[in-house]
Scaffold this active site. Structure first.
Site, PDB file in Angstrom:
ATOM      1  N   PRO A 222       4.848  -4.920  -0.468  1.00 50.48           N
ATOM      2  CA  PRO A 222       4.601  -3.843  -1.425  1.00 50.48           C
ATOM      3  C   PRO A 222       4.597  -4.343  -2.861  1.00 50.48           C
ATOM      4  O   PRO A 222       5.294  -5.306  -3.196  1.00 50.48           O
ATOM      5  CB  PRO A 222       5.797  -2.907  -1.209  1.00 50.48           C
ATOM      6  CG  PRO A 222       6.889  -3.827  -0.764  1.00 50.48           C
ATOM      7  CD  PRO A 222       6.222  -4.897   0.050  1.00 50.48           C
TER       8      PRO A 222
ATOM      9  N   TYR B  82       0.175  -1.903 -11.915  1.00 45.46           N
ATOM     10  CA  TYR B  82      -1.241  -2.141 -12.249  1.00 45.46           C
ATOM     11  C   TYR B  82      -1.612  -1.618 -13.627  1.00 45.46           C
ATOM     12  O   TYR B  82      -2.723  -1.121 -13.837  1.00 45.46           O
ATOM     13  CB  TYR B  82      -2.160  -1.535 -11.165  1.00 45.46           C
ATOM     14  CG  TYR B  82      -1.867  -2.088  -9.801  1.00 45.46           C
ATOM     15  CD1 TYR B  82      -2.318  -3.350  -9.433  1.00 45.46           C
ATOM     16  CD2 TYR B  82      -1.089  -1.382  -8.882  1.00 45.46           C
ATOM     17  CE1 TYR B  82      -2.016  -3.885  -8.181  1.00 45.46           C
ATOM     18  CE2 TYR B  82      -0.780  -1.907  -7.638  1.00 45.46           C
ATOM     19  CZ  TYR B  82      -1.248  -3.157  -7.293  1.00 45.46           C
ATOM     20  OH  TYR B  82      -0.950  -3.689  -6.073  1.00 45.46           O
TER      21      TYR B  82
ATOM     22  N   ARG C 220       3.318  -1.744  -5.791  1.00 46.57           N
ATOM     23  CA  ARG C 220       3.505  -0.488  -6.509  1.00 46.57           C
ATOM     24  C   ARG C 220       4.822   0.215  -6.152  1.00 46.57           C
ATOM     25  O   ARG C 220       5.494   0.734  -7.035  1.00 46.57           O
ATOM     26  CB  ARG C 220       2.338   0.442  -6.155  1.00 46.57           C
ATOM     27  CG  ARG C 220       2.294   1.692  -6.979  1.00 46.57           C
ATOM     28  CD  ARG C 220       1.235   2.653  -6.434  1.00 46.57           C
ATOM     29  NE  ARG C 220       0.026   2.024  -5.999  1.00 46.57           N
ATOM     30  CZ  ARG C 220      -1.077   1.921  -6.724  1.00 46.57           C
ATOM     31  NH1 ARG C 220      -1.111   2.398  -7.936  1.00 46.57           N
ATOM     32  NH2 ARG C 220      -2.144   1.351  -6.225  1.00 46.57           N
TER      33      ARG C 220
ATOM     34  N   CYS D  84     -12.946   2.850 -28.422  1.00 46.40           N
ATOM     35  CA  CYS D  84     -14.230   3.486 -28.711  1.00 46.40           C
ATOM     36  C   CYS D  84     -14.949   3.812 -27.407  1.00 46.40           C
ATOM     37  O   CYS D  84     -15.983   3.216 -27.088  1.00 46.40           O
ATOM     38  CB  CYS D  84     -15.078   2.570 -29.566  1.00 46.40           C
ATOM     39  SG  CYS D  84     -14.276   2.244 -31.113  1.00 46.40           S
ATOM     40  N   GLU D  85     -14.402   4.714 -26.647  1.00 48.03           N
ATOM     41  CA  GLU D  85     -14.945   5.105 -25.345  1.00 48.03           C
ATOM     42  C   GLU D  85     -14.535   6.543 -25.102  1.00 48.03           C
ATOM     43  O   GLU D  85     -13.340   6.864 -25.192  1.00 48.03           O
ATOM     44  CB  GLU D  85     -14.277   4.296 -24.209  1.00 48.03           C
ATOM     45  CG  GLU D  85     -14.535   2.841 -24.191  1.00 48.03           C
ATOM     46  CD  GLU D  85     -15.822   2.456 -23.480  1.00 48.03           C
ATOM     47  OE1 GLU D  85     -16.300   3.231 -22.641  1.00 48.03           O
ATOM     48  OE2 GLU D  85     -16.342   1.389 -23.798  1.00 48.03           O
TER      49      GLU D  85
ATOM     50  N   GLY E  94       0.774  -1.237   0.000  1.00 45.82           N
ATOM     51  CA  GLY E  94       0.000   0.000   0.000  1.00 45.82           C
ATOM     52  C   GLY E  94       0.800   1.278   0.000  1.00 45.82           C
ATOM     53  O   GLY E  94       0.228   2.366  -0.052  1.00 45.82           O
TER      54      GLY E  94
ATOM     55  N   TYR F 202      -9.660   4.814 -11.674  1.00 40.14           N
ATOM     56  CA  TYR F 202      -9.374   5.422 -10.353  1.00 40.14           C
ATOM     57  C   TYR F 202      -9.063   6.911 -10.451  1.00 40.14           C
ATOM     58  O   TYR F 202      -8.492   7.473  -9.512  1.00 40.14           O
ATOM     59  CB  TYR F 202      -8.143   4.765  -9.714  1.00 40.14           C
ATOM     60  CG  TYR F 202      -8.096   3.268  -9.757  1.00 40.14           C
ATOM     61  CD1 TYR F 202      -8.930   2.505  -8.936  1.00 40.14           C
ATOM     62  CD2 TYR F 202      -7.194   2.603 -10.584  1.00 40.14           C
ATOM     63  CE1 TYR F 202      -8.861   1.123  -8.955  1.00 40.14           C
ATOM     64  CE2 TYR F 202      -7.122   1.218 -10.608  1.00 40.14           C
ATOM     65  CZ  TYR F 202      -7.959   0.488  -9.790  1.00 40.14           C
ATOM     66  OH  TYR F 202      -7.892  -0.873  -9.808  1.00 40.14           O
TER      67      TYR F 202
ATOM     68  N   ARG G  82      -6.073   2.749 -15.433  1.00 39.94           N
ATOM     69  CA  ARG G  82      -6.088   3.445 -14.142  1.00 39.94           C
ATOM     70  C   ARG G  82      -6.688   4.866 -14.184  1.00 39.94           C
ATOM     71  O   ARG G  82      -7.440   5.217 -13.276  1.00 39.94           O
ATOM     72  CB  ARG G  82      -4.695   3.438 -13.513  1.00 39.94           C
ATOM     73  CG  ARG G  82      -4.151   2.006 -13.317  1.00 39.94           C
ATOM     74  CD  ARG G  82      -2.968   1.934 -12.382  1.00 39.94           C
ATOM     75  NE  ARG G  82      -3.349   2.300 -11.040  1.00 39.94           N
ATOM     76  CZ  ARG G  82      -3.118   3.482 -10.503  1.00 39.94           C
ATOM     77  NH1 ARG G  82      -2.484   4.412 -11.193  1.00 39.94           N
ATOM     78  NH2 ARG G  82      -3.513   3.749  -9.278  1.00 39.94           N
TER      79      ARG G  82
END
Ligand code: LLP
Length: 438
Positions: free
Chosen positions: A291, A390, A293, A361-362, A248, A334, A330
């Site tokens: 850990p 991630y 990230r 296509c978004e 984290g 997020y 991401r």
């Protein structure tokens, strides 16, 4: 400009990573490309290990493979003496294919299937992190079929609401993960696990969320875990041998983001635990951290080729790259903020405000909302540094887009960690029913 690790800008204004220009990497391997800087990964590992070495008891650094895993990284982590957090048979198999020793694998997850539990026991996984009572019973039942004892830890929820995005909080009382300390469920389940003959109950685990920058939050965690550990001894004579604080620890994505001093943070947490144990005359538990990230986030750089540049009005210009939410979900999921710059023209003036979008296509396929760049043109290389966590591990094939290639660079050498996915591999699992074959 967020230059991480070995990144430099050479005299021609071009980005170099690991002693190689990004333009050469792109010429040799194409885009989108994810490039890991080996030196920076090793530097992060060394910072964790140096801090853990100051803890007076035993310790173990565990890497959370969900942040990014491939065979080459698994092999590298083995050489550095790390253990591995895995959450599925898939991660277990991939790590094994990188010669990672099963006894150093910690099997996590809130819904391990019976087949996965069996497979992990047969492979000899070192620890099972029990998430809930239902899983505890399943693990106990299955382990009866085997000769060897199965070592486990219990995941507890300390009721800490970390300062991070809602989707990546896991320590609050109502979390999907773990059993609550406050509700008494953790106490009950710890005692139950201790009673099971075929299980070797080693200790407590907690992971309160991801992208956390405040050391005070980790201190709160260690206090809560230590207090629970002391309570278990006082009330039941139960001794905890391992305390696993999860991962984290935040990793900056932009130059303006805060940096966490890994060495100081881990040293502080370790001394809090040691001091509590000393005061209470408690044998020092083994201290574990996992850990993900903080080890690979900053070390990964994404390289894209710019295609269309579309001017809508004075304040809106779209710059489209040849990847997007398929290789980095991401920002869409997020609201993650990244930085970007042109790898082939690092020193040109930033006089253009761009919305960097992908090719899906978004409308939500936006990688960077407002980015100042030199006026971009098709063929420029857009770099997104600190995008190693991630991203590939959450990549998809939406819109039939193959996943990027992944490289490891060090001292002027580039090695392929993962080949670029081929278009023909996108439908390798499809079957064509016989009646449609003519
Ligand atoms: N241990 C456990 C049990 C975990 O669930 C996680 C992450 C970690 C360790 C490692 O956390 P880290 O140090 O990497 O923050 N996809 C989200 C992050 C989800 C994290 C899931 N668990 C994102 O892209 O931000």
């Amino acid at each position: 400009m967020h230059l991480t690790g070995t990144m430099t800008v050479n005299k021609d204004g071009r980005l170099e990573i690991g002693g190689i220009t990004a333009t050469k990497l792109v010429n040799d391997y194409g885009t989108p490309l994810l490039v890991y800087d080996e030196e920076l990964i090793l530097e992060k590992i060394a910072a964790f290990q140096a801090a853990l070495a100051e803890y007076p008891g035993e310790s173990q650094l565990i890497y959370a493979s969900k942040a990014f895993l491939c065979r080459g990284l698994a092999a590298m982590l083995r050489k550095e003496g790390l253990a591995l957090d895995i959450v599925s048979e898939g991660e277990l198999a991939r790590a094994r294919a990188g010669n990672f020793p099963p006894e150093k694998m910690f099997f996590h997850g809130n819904n391990k299937s019976p087949a996965e539990i069996k497979k992990a026991i047969e492979e000899g996984a070192g620890r099972f992190i029990v998430d809930n009572a239902c899983e505890a019973r399943l693990l106990a039942d299955i382990s009866e079929q085997y000769e060897q004892e199965v070592a486990c830890q219990l995941r507890v929820t300390p009721g800490i609401d970390a300062n991070t995005h809602d989707y990546i909080k896991t320590g609050q009382k109502t979390s999907k993960f773990g059993v609550g300390i406050a509700t008494g469920q953790a106490e009950e389940l710890a005692l139950w696990l201790e009673e099971q003959e075929q299980l070797n109950f080693m200790g407590l685990h907690s992971h309160i969320g991801s992208q956390i920058y405040e050391s005070s939050t980790f201190k709160e965690l260690i206090w809560s875990m230590a207090q629970f550990m002391l309570e278990l001894r006082q009330k039941h004579g139960l001794k905890i041998k391992e305390i696993n604080l999860g991962g984290g620890i935040g990793a900056p994505q932009r130059a303006e983001d805060s940096q966490v001093n890994i060495k100081n943070l881990v040293t502080e947490v370790g001394s809090e635990l040691a001091a509590t144990c000393k005061r209470a005359d408690y044998p020092l538990p083994r201290l574990l951290l996992e850990p993900g990230r903080a080890i690979v986030g900053e070390a990964g750089t994404s390289l894209y080729t710019i295609g269309s540049v579309k001017r809508v009005n004075n304040s809106k210009n779209y710059v489209a790259v040849d990847g997007g939410m398929t290789d980095n979900i991401r920002p869409a999921l997020y609201d993650a903020n990244y930085e970007g710059f042109l790898a082939n023209r690092c020193q040109a003036d930033d006089d253009f405000l761009a919305t960097v979008v992908g090719k899906c296509c978004e409308s939500g396929d936006v990688l960077i909302k407002d980015l100042e760049l030199p006026e971009p043109k098709a063929g420029d290389i857009l770099t997104i540094p600190a995008s190693g966590a991630y991203t590939y591990s959450m990549a998809s094939n939406y819109n039939g887009i193959p996943r990027p290639a992944v490289l490891l660079v060090n001292s002027g050498q580039a090695e392929v960690l993962i080949e670029r996915e081929k278009v023909s591999e996108l439908y390798r699992l499809d079957t064509l029913p016989a009646r449609f074959q003519d």
